[in-house]
Design an enzyme around this catalytic site. Structure first.
Site, PDB file in Angstrom:
ATOM      1  N   ARG A 271      -8.167 105.194  67.048  1.00  0.00           N
ATOM      2  CA  ARG A 271      -7.558 103.891  66.781  1.00  0.00           C
ATOM      3  C   ARG A 271      -7.326 103.797  65.278  1.00  0.00           C
ATOM      4  NH1 ARG A 271     -11.914  99.903  67.380  1.00  0.00           N
ATOM      5  NH2 ARG A 271     -11.858  99.915  65.122  1.00  0.00           N
ATOM      6  N   HIS A 275     -10.004  97.067  65.345  1.00  0.00           N
ATOM      7  CA  HIS A 275     -10.092  96.731  66.771  1.00  0.00           C
ATOM      8  C   HIS A 275      -9.032  95.697  67.132  1.00  0.00           C
ATOM      9  CE1 HIS A 275     -11.610  95.240  70.578  1.00  0.00           C
ATOM     10  NE2 HIS A 275     -11.750  94.045  70.040  1.00  0.00           N
ATOM     11  N   TYR A 284     -16.887  99.618  58.393  1.00  0.00           N
ATOM     12  CA  TYR A 284     -17.733 100.523  59.181  1.00  0.00           C
ATOM     13  C   TYR A 284     -17.258 101.974  59.205  1.00  0.00           C
ATOM     14  CZ  TYR A 284     -14.318  98.990  62.781  1.00  0.00           C
ATOM     15  OH  TYR A 284     -13.175  98.678  63.474  1.00  0.00           O
TER      16      TYR A 284
END
Lengths: 373, 324
Positions: A271, A275, A284
């Site tokens: 990805r 998100h 992160y």
């Protein structure tokens, strides 16, 4: 049921050999990061016309993503979930099944929806906040999105039970992610579909991240290996290689269609965005990681391949113009979307009369009409 | 011509009739096939209709409801059995987020004609998780219909009406009344979402459903011996509530006591009390009272007779209401 065994192909030989190996296998690849056919790609052969069509699908899907993200930033959409980086996994897989095969998506399958000719307006409706879903599953054979992770895999399994009872030769394709693979529902579905030998094709887009949780925190055993424990045939494919995804998924789908039971395709992808439009992936994961995956970009890879086999510049210029026109349509369709009256929700909750709800509806309508007057 | 059935056998007969009437009706659940279910409610159906239509499922409640949703999307009418009330919670998401909401989420496009049968309630000396009354969870959820049968005639007709409904229905079966026998008429006397006034009363009305209807009737009998006219309403439908009937009996008897096995806090009784108070305040001579289980986890079997409402507790509440 009589099983007709198709003649072996180069791909079938490789995939069948892999079934005998209980360990994790590297993802199968037909085109490498540089856009060159791999040895297997050369052996299997690559359909250039198909590659061209899928490349166009992927370019348009990516354009929908960038336009929708911009629309979100302008306040036109409440939320957008990018499929950036996962176009090959989605386009390759949906094009590998028949248009009559039912699909149960999760919520990031915009490229799948476009391939099933669902209008951008109907894809964006949910994210603009005007309704909870956008399209008619009876027309597109794509069920509405499932936002509670993994629930749709059970719906696909039940639907497949119906397909079998009807004696139909359909495959039911369901999408989920590496994060959803931790849900009980996904594991119940894999077990159920295997125990009942149902025609379900489980397609996992392993995009490495469940919001901020990396795959190695989700699971110890790779999903294509876990599948075997359920009695589900597992396949592992490079999810950024559209041609490999298409070839493996088509092989898996036809095995499932023959009635040998469910299969699982794990597509290793990434990805590239957060998100959702609300997420900040820099909190992160590292830039290094992002750069490594940008080098594997599925759209760039397929373009390199096409240029390598001599597709002319004019084709890419035409496609760019088509994408610009499509982008204008996306913006226009988005801004034209307006929500229905709350009264419609009263009307759409039950099929049959509900006196308590009818009383509430009447009170709502009276109050609304007073406000208008 | 009326036939005499136990409540469990009446549901069995109702399922058989529905399956014979519509070949899209599929019964599914744990041990419902060869065994006929742990309460034998599906006894003989597998032999008659085959393993495709009477499906022994894996032991996975979320899977039972989730796959039923898929079957319904394919055009089938699944009837799921949840083996015991306390086992429905693994399916909670599939019922509350998927089954209940699918129609509204799809702007009315997708119908899920699914029945979830749940043997409910205590009083059978069972181990934990086998005696719960969890109807309020589902009645609280828009998109579901929730019904509760109390006698063989209703059991036979209501299960068929629930299966014929194009909406999802949670169907409660009072497990300690499975073996109670009664007459079953050929034709239904009421629609699915209609309460039954079993007895008129001018002093007070008891409102009960499922297993406590018999308790309420016994309490009304005892009150009559003391010279009081106590009515009994069998709710039958918990969602939607039959508000018209509740208003009518409240206006006529001026006092209402709700009796159910579930804990009283935020139970159906609370909704009934609020509904009657909001619309019949000036008809009432006393507040609507509730008799239910205490607000505790269901206790060990040796303690359940103190936990569940019984005739004495119902009569005490009637007395409180009359003396208010």
């Amino acid at each position: 049921m009589t099983l007709t065994v198709p003649p072996p192909t180069a791909l079938a030989t490789v995939l069948e050999a892999r079934q005998d190996d209980p360990r994790a296998t590297p993802p199968l690849q037909l085109i490498d990061e540089a856009g060159e056919p791999t040895a297997l790609g050369v052996q299997v052969g690559i359909d250039v016309d198909l590659a061209q069509e899928m490349h166009a699908d992927m370019v348009l899907a990516r354009r929908l993503d960038s336009e929708a993200l911009a629309l979100q930033r302008q306040g036109e959409l409440h939320l957008w979930l990018m499929s950036w980086g996962q176009e090959a996994a989605q386009v390759g897989s949906v094009r590998a099944v028949r248009d009559t095969d039912m699909i149960f998506p999760s919520y990031r399958e915009h490229a799948v929806a476009l391939c099933r000719r669902i209008a951008p307006a109907d894809i964006m409706r949910q994210w603009r906040g005007v309704s909870h879903s956008g399209w008619d599953p009876a027309e597109s054979k794509v069920h509405i999105n499932s936002l509670v992770l993994g629930t749709q895999t059970l719906h696909a399994t039940g639907y497949a039970a119906g397909v079998r009872m009807d004696g139909a030769d359909e495959v039911v394709l369901t999408y989920f992610g590496d994060g959803a693979a931790s849900q009980g529902d996904v594991n119940e579905a894999l077990n159920w579909a295997a125990a009942s030998s149902l025609p379900v094709l489980f397609f996992c887009q392993n995009n490495q991240w469940a919001i901020s949780t990396p795959t190695d925190t989700q699971m110890r055993t790779p999903l294509h290996v876990r599948a075997a424990g359920f009695g589900v045939t597992g396949y592992h494919v490079d999810g950024n290689d559209a041609m490999a995804v298409h070839a493996v998924t088509r092989y898996a789908a036809e095995q499932v269609r023959r009635g040998v039971g469910p299969a699982l395709v794990e597509a290793r992808t990434y990805r590239l965005a957060g998100h959702s439009s609300s997420d900040d992936p820099q909190r992160y994961r590292t830039d290094d990681e992002q750069q490594q995956w940008l080098a594997k970009d599925p759209v760039v890879r397929l373009e390199r391949f096409l240029r390598g086999v001599g597709v002319e510049e004019a084709h890419f210029a035409d496609l760019a113009a088509r994408a610009d026109a499509f982008a204008a349509t996306v913006r226009e369709q988005c801004r034209a979307l307006h929500g229905e009256d709350l009264a419609s929700v009263f009307d759409q909750t039950y099929a049959e009369p509900h006196p308590v709800m009818a009383e509430e509806r009447a009170a709502f309508v009276a109050r609304r009409d007073r406000a208008v007057a | 011509m009326a036939t005499r059935y136990s409540l469990g056998a009446a549901i069995n007969a109702g399922l058989r009739a529905a399956m014979a009437h519509d070949d899209k009706v599929v019964v599914m659940g744990e041990d419902v096939g060869t065994l006929g279910g742990v309460f034998r409610v599906t006894d003989g159906l597998a032999a008659e209709f085959g393993a495709d239509r009477v499906v022994d499922t894996p032991l996975a409640e979320s899977g039972i409801v989730g796959t039923a949703i898929g079957l319904a999307l394919r055009g089938y009418r699944p009837v799921c059995e949840i083996q015991f009330d306390g086992f429905v919670y693994p399916a909670f998401d599939q019922i509350v987020s998927q089954l209940a909401k699918m129609r509204a989420r799809s702007q009315g496009r997708l119908a899920l004609p699914i029945v979830i049968r749940i043997p409910v309630g205590g009083g059978i000396g069972a181990v934990e998780h086998h005696s719960e009354s969890n109807e309020a969870y589902f009645a609280h959820t828009a998109g579901l219909r929730v019904v509760s049968c109390a006698n063989p005639d209703d059991a036979f007709h209501m299960i068929q009406q629930a299966i014929a409904s194009d909406d999802p229905v949670v169907f409660y079966e009072p497990k300690r009344r499975y073996w109670d026998k009664g007459e079953v008429e050929d034709e239904p006397t009421r629609s699915l979402h209609e309460a039954a006034v079993l007895r008129d009363g001018s002093d007070c009305t008891l409102v009960a459903h499922g297993p406590t209807v018999a308790t309420a009737l016994a309490a009304a009998d005892a009150a009559r011996e003391d010279g009081f006219s106590v009515g009994v309403v069998d709710l039958r439908t918990l969602s939607p509530l039959d508000v018209a009937t509740l208003r009518k009996v409240a206006a006529e008897s001026h006092r209402v006591v709700v009796v159910h096995e579930a804990s009283t806090f935020l139970g159906i009784g609370a909704e009934i009390a609020a509904t009657i108070t909001e619309s019949c305040f000036y008809d009432l001579e006393a507040p609507v009272l509730r008799v239910g289980a205490y607000n505790l986890p269901y206790p060990p079997a040796h303690l359940e007779s103190d936990f569940l409402p019984d005739v004495d507790r119902v009569l005490e509440a009637v007395e409180t209401s009359l003396n208010f």
